[in-house]
Design a protein around this motif. Structure first.
Motif, PDB file in Angstrom:
ATOM      1  N   LEU A  25     -25.032  22.562 -39.858  1.00  0.00           N
ATOM      2  CA  LEU A  25     -24.265  22.613 -41.103  1.00  0.00           C
ATOM      3  C   LEU A  25     -24.685  21.498 -42.058  1.00  0.00           C
ATOM      4  CD1 LEU A  25     -20.786  23.560 -39.621  1.00  0.00           C
ATOM      5  CD2 LEU A  25     -22.080  24.918 -41.271  1.00  0.00           C
ATOM      6  N   PHE A  26     -24.924  20.300 -41.540  1.00  0.00           N
ATOM      7  CA  PHE A  26     -25.391  19.203 -42.382  1.00  0.00           C
ATOM      8  C   PHE A  26     -26.760  19.544 -42.981  1.00  0.00           C
ATOM      9  CE2 PHE A  26     -22.721  16.284 -39.562  1.00  0.00           C
ATOM     10  CZ  PHE A  26     -21.712  16.159 -40.509  1.00  0.00           C
ATOM     11  N   LYS A  27     -27.628  20.106 -42.157  1.00  0.00           N
ATOM     12  CA  LYS A  27     -28.964  20.477 -42.625  1.00  0.00           C
ATOM     13  C   LYS A  27     -28.867  21.567 -43.686  1.00  0.00           C
ATOM     14  CE  LYS A  27     -33.502  20.583 -42.402  1.00  0.00           C
ATOM     15  NZ  LYS A  27     -34.329  19.434 -42.865  1.00  0.00           N
ATOM     16  N   ALA A  28     -28.015  22.545 -43.453  1.00  0.00           N
ATOM     17  CA  ALA A  28     -27.838  23.633 -44.413  1.00  0.00           C
ATOM     18  C   ALA A  28     -27.266  23.110 -45.725  1.00  0.00           C
ATOM     19  CB  ALA A  28     -26.927  24.703 -43.831  1.00  0.00           C
ATOM     20  N   LEU A  29     -26.302  22.205 -45.617  1.00  0.00           N
ATOM     21  CA  LEU A  29     -25.717  21.617 -46.817  1.00  0.00           C
ATOM     22  C   LEU A  29     -26.794  20.947 -47.662  1.00  0.00           C
ATOM     23  CD1 LEU A  29     -23.014  20.694 -48.317  1.00  0.00           C
ATOM     24  CD2 LEU A  29     -23.366  18.535 -47.108  1.00  0.00           C
ATOM     25  N   ALA A  30     -27.646  20.159 -47.016  1.00  0.00           N
ATOM     26  CA  ALA A  30     -28.708  19.463 -47.740  1.00  0.00           C
ATOM     27  C   ALA A  30     -29.656  20.451 -48.404  1.00  0.00           C
ATOM     28  CB  ALA A  30     -29.475  18.549 -46.787  1.00  0.00           C
ATOM     29  N   THR A  31     -30.012  21.514 -47.691  1.00  0.00           N
ATOM     30  CA  THR A  31     -30.953  22.506 -48.223  1.00  0.00           C
ATOM     31  C   THR A  31     -30.366  23.225 -49.436  1.00  0.00           C
ATOM     32  OG1 THR A  31     -31.939  22.859 -46.045  1.00  0.00           O
ATOM     33  CG2 THR A  31     -32.256  24.594 -47.687  1.00  0.00           C
ATOM     34  N   SER A  40     -22.230  24.092 -57.708  1.00  0.00           N
ATOM     35  CA  SER A  40     -22.620  25.500 -57.594  1.00  0.00           C
ATOM     36  C   SER A  40     -22.804  25.962 -56.157  1.00  0.00           C
ATOM     37  CB  SER A  40     -23.921  25.746 -58.379  1.00  0.00           C
ATOM     38  OG  SER A  40     -23.726  25.488 -59.751  1.00  0.00           O
ATOM     39  N   THR A  41     -22.603  25.057 -55.200  1.00  0.00           N
ATOM     40  CA  THR A  41     -22.729  25.420 -53.789  1.00  0.00           C
ATOM     41  C   THR A  41     -21.380  25.866 -53.243  1.00  0.00           C
ATOM     42  OG1 THR A  41     -24.576  23.909 -53.404  1.00  0.00           O
ATOM     43  CG2 THR A  41     -23.281  24.546 -51.481  1.00  0.00           C
ATOM     44  N   THR A  42     -21.378  26.936 -52.465  1.00  0.00           N
ATOM     45  CA  THR A  42     -20.152  27.449 -51.859  1.00  0.00           C
ATOM     46  C   THR A  42     -20.225  27.351 -50.336  1.00  0.00           C
ATOM     47  OG1 THR A  42     -20.954  29.720 -51.644  1.00  0.00           O
ATOM     48  CG2 THR A  42     -19.926  29.096 -53.755  1.00  0.00           C
ATOM     49  N   VAL A  43     -19.080  27.486 -49.702  1.00  0.00           N
ATOM     50  CA  VAL A  43     -19.048  27.518 -48.238  1.00  0.00           C
ATOM     51  C   VAL A  43     -19.879  28.691 -47.730  1.00  0.00           C
ATOM     52  CG1 VAL A  43     -17.570  27.910 -46.221  1.00  0.00           C
ATOM     53  CG2 VAL A  43     -16.836  26.323 -48.011  1.00  0.00           C
ATOM     54  N   ASP A  44     -19.807  29.834 -48.414  1.00  0.00           N
ATOM     55  CA  ASP A  44     -20.603  30.994 -48.007  1.00  0.00           C
ATOM     56  C   ASP A  44     -22.096  30.688 -48.027  1.00  0.00           C
ATOM     57  OD1 ASP A  44     -18.455  32.633 -47.520  1.00  0.00           O
ATOM     58  OD2 ASP A  44     -18.439  33.528 -49.521  1.00  0.00           O
ATOM     59  N   ASP A  45     -22.542  29.931 -49.043  1.00  0.00           N
ATOM     60  CA  ASP A  45     -23.956  29.546 -49.114  1.00  0.00           C
ATOM     61  C   ASP A  45     -24.352  28.736 -47.882  1.00  0.00           C
ATOM     62  OD1 ASP A  45     -24.257  30.690 -51.652  1.00  0.00           O
ATOM     63  OD2 ASP A  45     -23.693  28.825 -52.667  1.00  0.00           O
ATOM     64  N   VAL A  46     -23.470  27.805 -47.501  1.00  0.00           N
ATOM     65  CA  VAL A  46     -23.775  26.906 -46.394  1.00  0.00           C
ATOM     66  C   VAL A  46     -23.816  27.655 -45.065  1.00  0.00           C
ATOM     67  CG1 VAL A  46     -23.000  24.894 -45.079  1.00  0.00           C
ATOM     68  CG2 VAL A  46     -22.842  24.892 -47.580  1.00  0.00           C
ATOM     69  N   LYS A  48     -24.307  30.778 -44.540  1.00  0.00           N
ATOM     70  CA  LYS A  48     -25.436  31.716 -44.525  1.00  0.00           C
ATOM     71  C   LYS A  48     -26.718  30.983 -44.163  1.00  0.00           C
ATOM     72  CE  LYS A  48     -27.921  35.074 -47.389  1.00  0.00           C
ATOM     73  NZ  LYS A  48     -28.008  35.707 -48.734  1.00  0.00           N
ATOM     74  N   GLU A  49     -26.912  29.814 -44.758  1.00  0.00           N
ATOM     75  CA  GLU A  49     -28.105  29.017 -44.475  1.00  0.00           C
ATOM     76  C   GLU A  49     -28.091  28.494 -43.038  1.00  0.00           C
ATOM     77  OE1 GLU A  49     -31.711  27.084 -44.965  1.00  0.00           O
ATOM     78  OE2 GLU A  49     -30.751  28.484 -46.371  1.00  0.00           O
ATOM     79  N   ALA A  50     -26.911  28.088 -42.573  1.00  0.00           N
ATOM     80  CA  ALA A  50     -26.791  27.523 -41.223  1.00  0.00           C
ATOM     81  C   ALA A  50     -26.770  28.597 -40.147  1.00  0.00           C
ATOM     82  CB  ALA A  50     -25.529  26.681 -41.125  1.00  0.00           C
ATOM     83  N   LYS A  51     -26.526  29.848 -40.564  1.00  0.00           N
ATOM     84  CA  LYS A  51     -26.429  30.968 -39.621  1.00  0.00           C
ATOM     85  C   LYS A  51     -25.320  30.731 -38.595  1.00  0.00           C
ATOM     86  CE  LYS A  51     -31.259  32.450 -40.096  1.00  0.00           C
ATOM     87  NZ  LYS A  51     -31.580  31.531 -41.210  1.00  0.00           N
ATOM     88  N   VAL A  52     -24.152  30.355 -39.111  1.00  0.00           N
ATOM     89  CA  VAL A  52     -22.965  30.241 -38.271  1.00  0.00           C
ATOM     90  C   VAL A  52     -21.875  31.099 -38.897  1.00  0.00           C
ATOM     91  CG1 VAL A  52     -23.535  27.880 -37.560  1.00  0.00           C
ATOM     92  CG2 VAL A  52     -22.006  28.246 -39.509  1.00  0.00           C
ATOM     93  N   SER A  53     -20.845  31.355 -38.137  1.00  0.00           N
ATOM     94  CA  SER A  53     -19.748  32.163 -38.652  1.00  0.00           C
ATOM     95  C   SER A  53     -18.814  31.310 -39.508  1.00  0.00           C
ATOM     96  CB  SER A  53     -18.954  32.770 -37.494  1.00  0.00           C
ATOM     97  OG  SER A  53     -18.267  31.748 -36.785  1.00  0.00           O
ATOM     98  N   ARG A  54     -18.017  31.996 -40.324  1.00  0.00           N
ATOM     99  CA  ARG A  54     -17.016  31.293 -41.123  1.00  0.00           C
ATOM    100  C   ARG A  54     -16.025  30.563 -40.192  1.00  0.00           C
ATOM    101  NH1 ARG A  54     -14.987  31.374 -46.254  1.00  0.00           N
ATOM    102  NH2 ARG A  54     -16.671  32.762 -46.849  1.00  0.00           N
TER     103      ARG A  54
END
Length: 204
Positions: A25-31, A40-46, A48-54
């Motif tokens: 999640l930290f890595k996805a957030l940075a990306t 402009s970043t949303t939880v859904d964006d994160v 999706k990038e991290a490939k984890v569930s909500r």
């Protein structure tokens, strides 16, 4: 690179799985945030990038801001632990030089992530800003100790120096060029020597 855990049985403990998920999640957030910015970043964006569930996201963090602040605290700890472990021998300027070199080197190691936390922090709300101030004050405390600053004016000089370094680093990060960050080493060191290194230490 943080890889996704394979589905099914594995031999990781619950704590290891949690740590792995948070790291992703930290890595996805940075990306995502490096590309889109904080606002402009949303939880859904994160997720999706991290490939984890909500559900996994909210198992660890309450919100995008909560994730950001946790990520900032994580980076903060790495930075502080690194720069404050300077040798206890040598002149104050030699010890400060070692601290400055470690700080700039850490930032230059991953300019994109450093820029995320040093620039986007202004959009991330009061909790994130408090983290930035805490980081800066720990840096100040290290400089105060190195130079043996005792008077209010000496401590102010150390605080102004750290604030100046922070501003210069933030500006250098805007170019996305790691060399611009490490290039600050000599001019900052020369300035510090003129302003603090050669100044007599005064009593409070």
């Amino acid at each position: 690179m943080v890889e996704r855990l394979a589905s099914g049985r594995h031999h990781l403990s619950r704590e290891e799985v949690t740590a792995h998920q948070k790291q992703r999640l930290f890595k996805a957030l940075a990306t995502v945030m490096t590309a889109n910015g904080y606002s402009s970043t949303t939880v859904d964006d994160v997720i999706k990038e991290a490939k984890v569930s909500r559900a996994t996201f909210y198992q660890h963090f309450d919100s995008k801001q909560d994730l950001f602040v946790a990520g900032y605290a994580r980076m903060q700890r790495h930075v502080i632990d690194d720069i404050l472990t300077v040798p206890e021998v040598g002149t104050p300027m030699q010890r400060f030089a070692a601290m400055l070199e470690r700080y700039l080197g850490f930032i230059a190691l991953d300019p994109a992530t450093a820029r995320l936390y040093l620039v986007e922090v202004y959009a991330a709300g009061p909790d994130a800003m408090r983290r930035r101030i805490e980081l800066q004050q720990e840096f100040v405390a290290g400089v105060v100790e190195i130079f043996g600053a005792r008077s209010d004016s000496d401590r102010f000089a150390c605080e102004a120096l750290v604030a100046g370094i922070s501003t210069l680093v933030t500006h250098a990060l805007s170019t996305g060029d790691a060399d611009a960050v490490t290039g600050l080493y000599k001019p900052v060191l020369d300035y510090t020597d003129r302003v603090i290194g050669r100044a007599p230490v005064t009593d409070a």
